[in-house]
Design an enzyme around this catalytic site. Structure first.
Site, PDB file in Angstrom:
ATOM      1  N   GLU A 215       0.865  -1.176   0.000  1.00 33.45           N
ATOM      2  CA  GLU A 215       0.000   0.000   0.000  1.00 33.45           C
ATOM      3  C   GLU A 215       0.899   1.222   0.000  1.00 33.45           C
ATOM      4  OE1 GLU A 215      -3.248   0.130  -0.220  1.00 33.45           O
ATOM      5  OE2 GLU A 215      -3.754  -1.987   0.007  1.00 33.45           O
TER       6      GLU A 215
ATOM      7  N   CYS B 237      -1.756   8.946   2.473  1.00 30.86           N
ATOM      8  CA  CYS B 237      -1.437   8.353   1.173  1.00 30.86           C
ATOM      9  C   CYS B 237      -2.496   8.683   0.130  1.00 30.86           C
ATOM     10  CB  CYS B 237      -1.266   6.852   1.307  1.00 30.86           C
ATOM     11  SG  CYS B 237      -2.637   6.068   2.151  1.00 30.86           S
TER      12      CYS B 237
END
Lengths: 530, 486
Positions: free
Chosen positions: B213, B250
């Site tokens: 991720e 993110c």
């Protein structure tokens, strides 16, 4: 020389035609900047220096495919279905050539060539053609109260330019089946067939060149060097079929570019045989799955049998009986059994047979013939656990039989080893069946048959642990080559002020209620009750 | 500091626990999920305090982005786990008759979760919920850059969750490297592409599957909107940029693309919203997180050291060294070759890139690596379709930002440089499961033509079987159909 009917290049090779060819890929891609290469090519026309598939050639190749992909050509339903239809046509038109190549590489009987390779990919193509529209459709997703009002969907999109590296044992199936998935998902593809099945490798290069869209689908032939050069490129997915050693190299290379991988490996797939079974059927299925399936050279082929001490002699008799029935008294000369793939592999199998630890334990077969690369169906009883044969994947016509006191001990035996690609059990005992299914970890499990799960397109096919990662077949192939893009649609209405600063205790209460999805809580928070 | 011996002992214990089959039972999984719920519930105030201390997060932000998310995920998993665990039927063609096929989800084994510092609770416990739901034993390595949350997890988790099956190992790079030498059945990593590559290369040695991720420069395509929509849209942009850990997220907004003629309207509205949300005094910013540490603070400041970039600041630009707070900062058209336009910003600096026509934004986005998220504010349906079809990103959200993170039904994960693999909801369960194909046959009705010795008849029969031509099969069987000679 720019006009060529054969788009692929076989590397390395001394043919100047190949050399011409790979340069011409460059020329087509960026003709404007490649005058110098043209001159070089012209100059080297007469030289006999081998064309090397080097980094420059690989750059040219991926650059062309990337530009095709970016142009959006491969994304349309029409393109995907036309390529799949061409593949089907190719399989119909060229069945004889394909069977000849498989015979040349592996002495594979026509029946095996048809059932295990041609028919398999035809059925993959047909399933993909039939389902493609459905697969391509965005899938609706539920949204929750926290994002209300909104709608959501999951849109499958092609990953981009992908690399398929295939194996020699099913050189057609293991090349074309992943390519079907890659095409169905809308990717541009490079296929690297195995150099150890040279006839199929060059046939695939020729046929895919003739039948498919060369601006999006390419075949690169070659061995270690060519593969290394290919692995330096940035791919959007690498699909590798082969062994664990090379898989580690592939994955480490992929890590440099954060490329996801599918690794289809093998392992020692066990067959646990209980004694309360229909022996005739069991034994036929085992013999068919072991020796009638590329003579044991299959990633899902039974590697060894586990049975009880008492039952072993009964089972062995029956196996022997069916061996004779299937392949005759002289299996070394039977037209119905494949030969060993290549010299190196033959030598490896010979070493397993010559291992001191199994001397005196060969109870059937054992004959080998180096010149014809044949090894007879061989049964070994009680090969010690530390023998070579019981330590590595056999991938050939040798079948060790391990005996245990109680049949349940077989599960323990399997679980003490790396996870295999397949695990098989023959039994009529419901409890044993349940214990086996729940506690044996393997890519796939088949009860009362072997290898058959490979043919079911509604089941994912792939390994776990040492037998690999990722899965394919049917819709799973499409998914393996797709990115599932999450899409959320919001309107400008229905904004919960609690999301934004300035923050207050009331906002905290509302958020709690929203994330809880509790309508009552939301109302309470909105009205200021806590 | 965790030493080698302790790591080895922990991993060995987890292997034993997994082997005992304890973690496979539905009851065990549910009890652990309930324990996670209890943990966040009973320690809510502590968590608020730690997150405020470490990242300057306001309790509402902490609840929205961390505590609440975990609660929601655990609740969802508890509600669905029975369904997730039940085998899925696979449809079988008649030629296999009688047989049944199913897909059984089984735990992978002992898995490693490496968390990140920006959402130190969510990015450790959310994957943990998936790993537990799927029945794995787990090592959790929180980020050493949020040491207080890491210690909290290490100290408190064992008193809620089964300490024989879930372990927290604290430490920095050295410990991470040592952990990566072990054989795991899955590694779930949240962080940067640079470390992602190291993790995957280490995983390759043991053929361990990984979920990465990562992040990337998540763009906002901002179409020219009427005034009423503009206000809502800008609130969402401001919240998506500065509202979640001061841009250290993110899926946080990295930059905005807008039409030249609309840029000043957008900037004015942004300024107003910033003032309302956060105030305009860097010494006294409200509801705004701080930068995690001096390194990151300096990294962000260095973006602006280039005079060509500094000249583009149209709002903000103040840095407070003592509190590590950076004011919400807007830059108009910084040079495209500057660092700020080529690296993930991961902080409260917002470049605005202008184009003549908003449609050009598609090419702009495509000229950069694939981001984790793409946001587009537009009412133009055709443009929406074009964005969907022609760009690639982990996710696309229309007319909002960040909110896709809380949809359990949407897969969360990247593509290309933003990573691979996905989680959330059922996808978390799948990420930590192996889908085992199970085919069961009986001993009756053996299709003899499967086996050698081969003959023309068998070939024709199998041709019919593969075409699911049952009539043809029957005719051949009864000898009513001729076998072609070739």
């Amino acid at each position: 020389m720019l006009v060529h009917d054969n788009f692929h290049t076989r590397y390395p090779t001394n043919h100047s035609s190949s050399h011409r060819h790979h340069r011409s890929i460059c020329l087509q891609t960026h003709a404007s900047i490649n005058r110098s290469i043209l001159t070089t090519t012209m100059a080297s026309e007469d030289s006999t220096a081998p064309a090397v598939f080097d980094t420059d050639a690989a750059n040219c190749l991926t650059k062309e495919l990337r530009s095709t992909f970016l142009a959006g050509k491969t994304k349309s339903y029409e393109w995907r279905s036309s390529q799949l239809k061409s593949l089907l046509k190719m399989l119909d038109d060229c069945e004889k050539q394909i069977c000849d190549a498989l015979f040349s590489d592996l002495a594979k009987p026509e029946m095996e060539a048809y059932i295990h390779e041609i028919a398999m990919i035809k059925s993959s193509c047909k399933v993909a053609l039939k389902k493609l529209k459905d697969w391509m459709k965005p899938e609706k997703a539920k949204t929750n109260l926290g994002t209300f009002p909104s709608s959501a969907e999951i849109v499958p999109e092609p990953l981009g330019v992908v690399l398929v590296i295939s194996a020699w044992n099913y050189p057609l199936l293991l090349s074309v089946d992943p390519v079907i998935g890659a095409i169905a998902a809308g990717n541009a593809v490079v296929l690297k067939p195995s150099e150890l099945a040279p006839a199929m490798s060059s046939l695939l290069a020729k046929l895919l060149g003739k039948y498919l869209d060369n601006s999006a689908i390419k075949v690169v032939e070659g061995a270690v060097n060519e593969t290394s050069v290919l692995l330096e490129q940035k791919w959007d997915k690498i699909f590798y079929t082969g062994n664990g050693r090379v898989a580690r190299i592939v994955m480490a290379a992929a890590a440099k570019n954060l490329t996801p991988v599918v690794l289809e490996l093998g392992g020692k797939s066990p067959v646990l045989v209980d004694s309360n079974i229909d022996l005739a059927v069991t034994s036929r299925r085992i013999v068919g799955g072991k020796w009638g399936t590329n003579n044991g050279q299959a990633c899902v082929g039974p590697d060894y049998i586990i049975t009880t001490k008492q039952y072993a002699p009964v089972l062995i008799d029956s196996l022997k009986h069916n061996l004779v029935k299937f392949f005759g008294e002289d299996p070394m000369n039977s037209p119905d059994i494949s030969r060993i793939g290549h010299d190196r592999h033959f030598a490896r199998l010979k070493k397993l047979l010559d291992d001191d630890k199994i001397s005196g334990k060969i109870i059937h077969g054992g004959q080998t013939d180096k010149s014809s690369l044949k090894i007879a169906p061989t049964i070994v009883l009680d090969a010690p656990e530390d023998s070579l044969m019981m330590s590595e994947e056999i991938f050939g016509p040798l079948l060790p039989i391990v005996t245990v006191e109680k049949i349940e001990d077989g599960i323990e035996f399997i679980n003490s080893r790396p996870k295999p690609l397949a695990a098989y059990l023959f039994t009529n005992n419901k409890q044993l069946k349940e214990a086996f299914v729940s506690s044996v970890s393997a890519g796939g499990v088949v009860i009362n048959d072997v290898t058959l799960h490979l043919m079911v397109d509604t089941l994912p096919f792939g390994g776990v642990g040492e037998s690999g990662m990722g899965a394919y077949h049917g819709k799973f192939s499409f998914d393996a080559f797709s990115h599932k893009k999450a899409v959320l649609y919001r309107s400008f209405y229905g904004d919960a002020p609690a999301r934004y600063p300035p923050y207050t205790p009331g906002k905290l209460r509302l958020l709690k209620a929203l994330l809880d999805g509790s309508l009552f809580g939301i109302i309470r928070a909105l009205f200021g009750f806590s | 500091m965790t030493d080698d011996h302790e790591i080895r002992r922990s991993v060995e214990e987890l292997r034993l626990t997994f082997k005992s089959g304890k973690t496979r039972s539905g009851d065990w999984r549910k009890a652990q999920l309930q324990a996670i719920l209890r943990l966040v519930h009973e320690n809510e105030d502590t968590l608020f305090r730690l997150l405020e201390l470490e990242l300057g997060k306001h309790p509402v932000e902490s609840y929205r982005d961390e505590v609440g998310v975990i609660k929601k995920s655990a609740d969802h998993a508890l509600a669905c786990i029975d369904q997730w665990m039940s085998p899925k039927k696979g449809r079988l063609p008649l030629v296999f008759f009688p047989a049944s096929g199913k897909v059984l989800s089984e735990p992978l084994g002992v898995v490693l979760i490496i968390g990140s510092w920006n959402f130190p609770i969510t990015l450790t416990l959310d994957p943990l919920i998936g790993a537990i739901s799927a029945g794995n034993a787990v090592v959790l390595k929180p980020s050493e850059l949020s040491p207080n949350c890491a210690s909290f997890l290490a100290n408190v988790l064992p008193s809620y969750l089964d300490p024989k099956a879930v372990k927290v190992i604290e430490g920095g790079r050295e410990v991470a490297n040592r952990l990566l030498e072990y054989k795991w059945d899955k590694i779930f990593f949240t962080g940067s592409p640079k470390v992602g590559r190291i993790v995957m290369a280490a995983a390759a040695k043991n053929l361990t599957p990984v979920t990465l991720e990562l992040g990337g420069k998540c763009p906002v395509i901002f179409d020219s909107l009427p005034n009423s929509d503009l206000k809502v849209a800008v609130k969402r942009v401001a919240s998506g940029k500065w509202g979640a850990c001061a841009g250290q997220a993110c899926i946080g907004i990295d930059y905005v693309i807008v039409e030249h003629k609309f840029a000043s309207t957008l900037i004015e509205q942004l300024k107003k919203t910033i003032k309302r949300f956060y105030g305009d005094d860097v010494k006294n910013l409200k509801n705004h997180s701080k930068i995690i540490n001096k390194n990151h603070f300096d990294r962000l400041r260095s973006f602006l050291e280039d005079p060509a970039v500094a000249n583009c600041i149209v709002y903000g630009g103040s840095f407070d060294d003592t509190s590590l707070i950076i004011e919400p900062t807007i830059l108009l058209d910084p040079p495209l070759d500057a660092e700020i336009m080529n690296e993930e910003i991961f902080g409260p600096l917002l470049p605005i890139i202008t184009v003549d026509n908003i449609e050009e934004s598609v090419e702009f986005v495509n000229s950069k690596p694939k981001p984790l998220a793409l946001y587009a504010f537009t009412k133009n349906e055709n443009f929406k379709k074009r964005i969907l079809a022609e760009t690639s990103s982990g996710s696309v959200t229309f007319n909002d930002a960040m909110i896709q993170f809380v949809c359990d039904d949407l897969p969360f994960g990247g593509v290309g440089q933003s990573g691979f693999g996905r989680y959330h909801g059922k996808y978390s369960f799948d990420t930590f499961s192996h889908e085992k194909a199970v085919l069961e046959r009986s001993f009756y009705f053996e299709l003899e033509p499967r086996h050698p010795p081969w003959s023309r008849f068998k070939l024709e029969f199998l041709r019919a079987a593969y075409n699911y031509n049952y009539v043809g099969m029957l005719l051949l069987f009864l000898g009513l159909k001729r076998v072609s000679k070739s």
